[in-house]
Enzyme design. Structure first.
Site, PDB file in Angstrom:
ATOM      1  N   ASP A 196       1.826  -4.001  -6.199  1.00 53.51           N
ATOM      2  CA  ASP A 196       0.636  -4.740  -5.772  1.00 53.51           C
ATOM      3  C   ASP A 196       0.524  -4.584  -4.271  1.00 53.51           C
ATOM      4  O   ASP A 196       1.526  -4.618  -3.574  1.00 53.51           O
ATOM      5  CB  ASP A 196       0.782  -6.224  -6.127  1.00 53.51           C
ATOM      6  CG  ASP A 196       0.742  -6.426  -7.641  1.00 53.51           C
ATOM      7  OD1 ASP A 196       0.447  -5.450  -8.350  1.00 53.51           O
ATOM      8  OD2 ASP A 196       1.029  -7.551  -8.087  1.00 53.51           O
ATOM      9  N   GLU A 201      -2.453  -0.112  -8.660  1.00 50.87           N
ATOM     10  CA  GLU A 201      -2.902  -1.269  -9.414  1.00 50.87           C
ATOM     11  C   GLU A 201      -4.407  -1.375  -9.209  1.00 50.87           C
ATOM     12  O   GLU A 201      -4.950  -0.907  -8.214  1.00 50.87           O
ATOM     13  CB  GLU A 201      -2.223  -2.542  -8.887  1.00 50.87           C
ATOM     14  CG  GLU A 201      -2.554  -2.833  -7.440  1.00 50.87           C
ATOM     15  CD  GLU A 201      -2.878  -4.293  -7.175  1.00 50.87           C
ATOM     16  OE1 GLU A 201      -3.183  -5.005  -8.148  1.00 50.87           O
ATOM     17  OE2 GLU A 201      -2.836  -4.710  -6.017  1.00 50.87           O
ATOM     18  N   LYS A 243       8.382  37.771  11.757  1.00 51.39           N
ATOM     19  CA  LYS A 243       8.185  38.052  13.171  1.00 51.39           C
ATOM     20  C   LYS A 243       7.399  39.337  13.369  1.00 51.39           C
ATOM     21  O   LYS A 243       6.515  39.403  14.227  1.00 51.39           O
ATOM     22  CB  LYS A 243       9.542  38.129  13.899  1.00 51.39           C
ATOM     23  CG  LYS A 243      10.063  36.740  14.228  1.00 51.39           C
ATOM     24  CD  LYS A 243      11.334  36.796  15.051  1.00 51.39           C
ATOM     25  CE  LYS A 243      11.783  35.376  15.394  1.00 51.39           C
ATOM     26  NZ  LYS A 243      13.182  35.337  15.821  1.00 51.39           N
TER      27      LYS A 243
END
Lengths: 656, 637
Positions: B218, B243, B502
């Site tokens: 919650d 929720e 590279k």
């Protein structure tokens, strides 16, 4: 990878680490030891200090020097607002710093010097207690200096350093010393701090992950792990393996790092903190019984909490419970308040009290019962009515150059019944007392430094097994006070140790082999690998590389509808997409058989060195076969033959 | 409408009530597994990368990346029998749960989120790790004990856990701090975020490999009088499980609600009525106390305000101790004035129930299902001057829910029937996120899909459509016991040799900037044992222990050009540079190279020149192209 050292004091460290094009400042400690060279700032004008004789070098004719230097019992002091030695400024441009990592509240006092007015644009990371308590330290320091300003701005003495007596003549680069920042600077500087939790992984521009882990030294103190995909640097500064009030040190994540930077070991390697605590309790009891009072110069947070706890119970056991304890600091109330709400940062013992719910430290209770009284200043409301002797006074500053402690020393100095007890290890106690000599009150030295000692540090290093160890140079030889104690060093045998000192830059070779990339699932879906031997497969890949926030992602090459087929050749990508590589040796017999199947019968094979030469009699074509190569020489006009040979050859060879 | 629920109602309630405690499951072939198999088989594995979320009654169970995580372990407040505890046999029909569940995470101390924890550890026998925040660890055992007392001692229920079991259970809990990355095992990582709902409430991110979910528990997106707002970083989880209690409510500003609340309270006491506010002892109660205390202070009111003792003082102590979990304001000022030292709020005594005159009483529990608040309710309900203010959500089956739905009579176990004449008010004070807040959270963390739990089906559907529409996200709302399959793209994290990266970087930086051109990486993926790495072809051969076989073609073209051969070469160079723009054409040591294709001119002056073109099989296309160009020149001249 490069490491720059900006501070000369291993306990007030300041380093800069450059790694993967990221510039990280590790701590920004401020050594207040320079303040010892200055005349104390008394709360109440002191005629003794004001009447100290001026000091002039014999050879000097410099008249401007007049009044800058004062002498007390053979020591020379600068009569000026105290100055501090900030980290070395010219090594790295502060505006280039990406991140500052702060280990604990005692190694952040130079922060306003670094972040304010320097073009600094980075982020500062520290834990919540480090921020909250560090704020108290900074504010206390500024308030001490602002409540007793010294108008003098002495500077000529710096020009004639060679004519001055020691220790003033040994001052390191006094021209770089600076007066303290203002409260405004402190506020702005602290506003840059982003609060982090232990074990929170922070992303630094996608290139590095930075994590604070508990170091056990004080509330919220942390060590830092700076990691890329495959490399790890551990920065261990101010750690403790002793059990006091903070959360215990977390060692597991520091293990097996490529580089371990170790600093902040104990400043009093020969003093055992437990013994010292015992001696302190005894000295306090003795003084109180003789009707004397005790002054304990201290910082506003840290060991002082343990002192409240131990001392009160010790006094209880001696029936001295009626003796009041005074805690005087501009931030005393905040310090006592905050320490009791930081349960998550405490040792499990203290933490469990919160579940009851009881305050983790007993000082809340001591305040409620009146055993411990706290005031912002000695002139705060109520202090003079509450104050009674004998008593125990805790107050700052441990350097005895400013803060209310100066007042108590001035008041009690001539009385042999009183005692001053030094517990903070930052300042040599005899130096701290020098401007107050001659002194009748007793001075007891019980330094309590819970940081790692050399034995603990060496054990820690053995357990952490770093590839490279970096330590301040001071740790490679015994301390100047104990030159013959060869065990008071960091072991350098069987390990790659680099020592570093202020102003130095060291290159740390970290061999990097590979980096992590994310392979797009759509692309992964299209990859067909060839098994070249059991358990090993190869697949040639040509893909689009997306680099964003230092993260590499590999995706399918986009189809480019705007480029006509013929032109696309010139871009190369398309060709590469279907590219394969041949491998292994060519079986000449199979090759010749295949040639014959395709109607090329006129074949003459002759051995040549390690391989063969195959002549195709009808055409002017020669094939030279070696173990690792096949070379086809042909006339340009015989395109179809060449292509036929190529396709046969490719059927005979493995490829990936 | 009386106490007994019909079978249908129970069924319905399974679907629409508390689902926090549900369990989800996800089946994923992890990256490691993929790499150890032949890549040609990986195709089907990748396709199987779906999250399976199984919702069992009142437990949210998460199966992610081969890991099973239990999110909350609550009990149902509306039942008084074995249905109050979750049915763990749903997840493991046979065998122990410990081997099946990797860890249990508790989001906050409300009993519908942690009420069944002692049942799970002490009665079902789960022995694995349990995680919650420090305040939750501190407060949960108190609420559990309180509930146990009511259930066992007042209602005389059997088969309930004991006080010792609660203590033993809490000993096994590992406390976590906010934002800490905690490795449950080598693959499973959890991280807590501030949720604001009650003291110590947290949202949790669960990560396995490249897959992650965020479970909100919650939460509350607007700071209130004592707590801050929930926050989560842009962690882009595969699934956000949120929720949706207030799925359709867009609540008016906090200030309005507070004004409304105070107005209703004052109206009632002005007419001499009594105000009952059923609350959880911890959480909303503290906020309402701060609100009432400051209002009483400002208006100089004299009507007594009571807070049922017991938990109160202790509760306020917890708030003092964990003040770092409250909002900025309280944190800043706590040293000077602790907000939880109330001036006007006095402890309540049961004897006050029958006192004449007006009063305001805050009493637990919040849903009027048992305890003191229910006792007071029974006394005060028949008087129309009185008022009950329900400041939060009520589960079906509770008295709170019934009176909120307009029940004018409530019947109790002992056949006692109470007429409800007092006015019943509902104030949405419970700190859940409203629709706006839920949308805001989605914006914060940018999930790839959303799963709604807890709320009423119709309202959830509305919210689901809104999420789909606004964020273009897949949104699920599985029913109780339903399994939800959520496909998640599975990113594979592999290695690339630094040399290759590279080299590409150098090449890329040498080219003029062109945002349209994509950067190209070319190499060989080596899959060996369980590692995957892209490298340069030669490195790859070395790694695999094989030799490359290089096929090379050399063709000759005859050119007639009466000039020294270097002059011819220079001419050719020019032609190639013109005809092959964008290619790297160079001249060195008497040979032209077009990328890796070599061209060499031989023959002395005034003779026919032989031009050799040599290329490897990998350059076939370019080689032929160069050859064609040369041949066309030969024909022209």
């Amino acid at each position: 990878m490069k490491l720059y050292c900006l501070s000369s004091h291993p306990n007030k460290p300041c380093y800069i680490l450059r790694f993967k094009e990221i510039t990280i400042m590790l701590d920004c400690g401020l050594s207040a030891q320079t303040a010892l060279n200055f005349i104390p700032l008394p709360l109440v004008p002191s005629s003794r200090l004001a009447n100290l004789p001026s000091w002039l070098p014999r050879e000097s004719v410099e008249t401007q020097l007049e009044g800058e230097l004062k002498e007390c019992c053979g020591r020379v002091f600068v009569d000026s607002a105290p100055e501090f030695c900030p980290p070395l400024a010219n090594m790295v441009d502060y505006s280039e710093i990406d991140v500052i990592l702060i280990s604990n509240y005692s190694s952040m006092l130079a922060l306003p010097f670094i972040t304010e007015g320097t073009g600094f644009k980075g982020v500062v990371y520290a834990t919540e207690p480090t921020l909250q308590i560090g704020k108290l330290f900074l504010e206390e320091l500024v308030e001490y200096l602002e409540q007793t300003p010294n108008k003098n701005q002495a500077k000529y003495w710096k020009e004639i350093l060679h004519l001055l007596p020691p220790p003033l003549s040994d001052s390191f680069k006094p021209r770089s010393w600076r007066q303290l920042y203002t409260l405004g600077d402190v506020k702005n500087s602290l506003a840059r701090i982003k609060v982090v939790g232990y074990d929170e992984k922070l992303d630094v521009y996608g290139a590095l992950k930075v994590t604070a882990v508990s170091s056990g030294y004080c509330l919220g103190s942390s060590n830092w792990v700076i990691a890329s995909d495959y490399e790890k640097v551990a920065y261990v500064s101010g750690s403790s393996t002793l059990t006091t009030h903070p959360r215990p040190m977390d060692q597991s994540v520091l293990k097996n790092s490529n580089v371990l930077i170790l600093t902040g070991l104990t400043q009093t390697p020969t003093a055992n903190p437990d013994t010292m605590l015992g001696e302190l309790c005894m000295a306090v009891a003795m003084t109180l019984r003789a009707n004397g009072s005790v002054l304990i110069p201290c910082y506003p947070s840290g060991v002082v909490y343990d002192l409240f706890e131990c001392l009160s119970s010790h006094l209880d056991s001696l029936n001295l419970s009626t003796i009041p304890m005074f805690f005087i600091s501009p931030v005393a109330d905040m310090s006592l308040g905050y320490s009791n709400i930081l349960a998550e940062w405490l040792s499990s013992n203290k933490q469990n009290k919160v579940y009851l719910p009881e305050e983790p430290f007993p000082h809340g209770y001591l305040v409620k019962t009146g055993r411990l009284k706290h005031y912002k200043r000695i002139y705060s409301d109520g202090f003079s009515t509450d104050f009674r002797q004998p008593c125990v006074v805790f107050c700052g500053h441990p350097s005895l150059r400013f803060g209310d402690a100066v007042h108590f020393i001035e008041q009690w100095g001539s009385n042999p019944l009183h005692t001053v007890i030094f517990t903070e290890p930052d300042f040599p106690h005899m130096d701290a007392l020098a401007p107050f000599q001659p002194l009748a009150m007793k001075a007891v030295h019980c330094p309590i430094d819970t940081s790692l000692n050399f034995t603990q540090a060496n054990k820690l290093i053995r357990e952490l097994k770093p590839s490279t160890l970096v330590v301040p140079q001071a740790y490679t030889q015994p301390p100047p006070a104990h030159v013959h104690r060869s065990e008071l060093v960091i072991d350098q045998e069987s390990r790659y140790v680099i020592s570093i000192t202020r102003g130095e830059v060291v290159s740390l070779a970290v061999r990097r082999h590979s980096a992590k990339v994310n392979l797009d699932p759509v692309l992964a879906d299209h990859i067909l690998a060839s098994e070249v031997r059991p358990g090993t497969s190869l697949a040639t890949i040509t893909a689009a590389l997306h680099v964003k926030d230092n993260q590499h992602n590999i995706k399918e090459l986009p189809e480019d509808p705007y480029v006509p087929k013929k032109r696309r050749l010139s871009k190369g990508d398309d060709t590469l997409k279907s590219l394969r590589y041949e491998w292994g040796a060519l079986d000449v017999d199979v090759f010749v058989r295949k040639l014959k199947q395709e109607g090329i019968n006129d074949v003459k094979i002759e051995p040549n060195g390690s391989g063969y030469i195959i002549h195709l009699e009808g055409a002017d074509t020669v094939i030279q076969v070696e173990d690792r190569s096949t070379h086809i020489y042909s006339e340009a006009s015989e395109v179809s033959l060449r292509l036929k040979l190529r396709s046969i050859l490719m059927q005979c060879l493995n490829s990936f | 409408m009386l106490e007994t629920e019909t079978h249908e109602q129970i069924e319905q309630h399974k679907i629409i009530t508390k689902w926090h405690q549900l369990i989800t499951s996800v089946v994923i072939s992890s990256a490691v597994e993929c790499s150890s198999v032949d890549l040609s088989r990986k195709r089907e594995l990748v396709r199987r990368n779906t999250d399976k979320i199984a919702i069992v009654r009142r437990i949210l169970f998460e199966h992610i990346g081969g890991k099973n995580v239990m999110l909350d372990c609550g009990m149902h407040m509306g039942f008084n029998d074995e249905r109050r505890f979750p049915d763990f046999s749903f997840i493991t029909p046979e065998g122990p749960v410990t081997s099946f569940i990797d860890c249990v995470i508790i989001s906050h101390f409300h009993l519908d989120h942690c009420g069944a924890l002692p049942y799970l550890t002490e009665m079902v026998g789960y022995t694995g790790p349990i995680y919650m925040t420090h305040p939750t660890k501190a407060i949960a055992p108190i609420l559990l004990e309180d509930m146990r007392k009511i259930a066992v001692e007042k209602k005389g229920e059997g088969n309930f856990f004991t006080s010792q079991m609660i203590k033993d259970c809490m000993k096994k809990v590992i406390a976590v701090t906010l934002h800490q990355s905690l490795m449950v095992d080598s693959q499973l990582e959890i991280k807590a975020y501030y949720a604001g709902h009650v003291l110590g409430a947290a949202m949790f991110k669960v990560t396995v490999g490249s897959q992650s979910i965020v479970y909100t528990g919650d939460y509350n997106m607007t700071p209130d009088r004592h707590l801050g707002a929930a926050w989560v970083d842009k962690c882009r989880p595969d699934v956000l499980i949120t929720e949706s209690t207030y799925a359709t409510t867009i609540r008016d500003s906090k200030r309005c609600r507070e004004r409304d609340f105070l107005k209703k309270v004052t109206e009632c006491i002005d007419r001499g009525g009594k105000v009952l506010i059923p609350v959880f002892a911890l959480g909303r109660a503290q906020e309402l106390c701060i609100l009432l205390d400051t209002h009483w202070e400002r208006m100089n009111l004299k009507t007594p305000v009571y807070f049922a003792v017991g938990l109160t003082e202790k509760a306020n102590n917890y708030y003092k101790m964990f003040i770092t979990w409250t909002n900025q304001n309280i944190k800043k000022t706590f040293v000077q004035r602790n907000m939880f030292d109330f001036k006007h709020i006095k402890p309540f005594d049961k004897s006050y129930i029958d006192n004449p005159g007006s009063m305001v009483v805050l009493a637990p529990p919040g849903m009027l299902h048992a305890g003191l608040s229910l006792q007071i309710f029974k006394k005060w309900a028949p008087n129309e001057n009185n008022m009950v203010i329900m400041p939060g959500f009520c589960v079906i089956g509770t008295v709170g829910h019934k009176i909120l739905n307009g029940a004018k009579q409530v019947e109790f176990e002992n056949r006692q029937v109470v007429d409800v004449k007092m006015s019943v008010e509902y104030m949405s004070f419970s700190a859940h996120a409203d629709a706006k807040g839920i949308m805001q959270l989605i914006q914060y963390c940018e999930p790839k899909s959303v799963l709604l739990v807890h709320g009423e089906a119709v309202k959830m559907e509305f919210l689901r459509d809104k999420i789909k529409q606004e964020f273009n996200l897949e949104c699920y709302m599985p029913a109780n016991g339903e399994t939800c399959n959520i496909p998640t793209p599975h990113k594979l994290s592999i290695d690339v040799s630094l040399g290759l990266l590279k080299a590409e970087n150098v090449k890329y930086n040498n080219q003029p900037p062109n945002p349209k051109r994509s950067r190209v990486i070319h190499g060989v993926l080596v899959v060996k044992d369980s590692s995957m790495c892209i490298m340069d072809v030669d490195e790859a051969c070395k790694e695999a222990g094989i030799n490359r076989h290089i096929i090379r073609f050399t063709s000759t073209v005859k050119l007639e050009d009466p000039a020294p051969s270097y002059k011819t070469a220079e001419k050719l160079l020019k032609i190639f540079q013109e005809k092959l723009p964008g290619w790297n054409v160079t001249f060195a040591d008497g040979a032209i190279s077009v990328e890796t294709v070599l061209i060499k001119v031989e023959g002395s002056e005034d003779e026919l020149k032989s031009v050799y073109i040599s290329w490897t099989n990998q350059d076939e296309e370019l080689g032929t192209n160069v050859l064609e160009i040369l041949q066309s020149i030969g024909q022209v001249s």
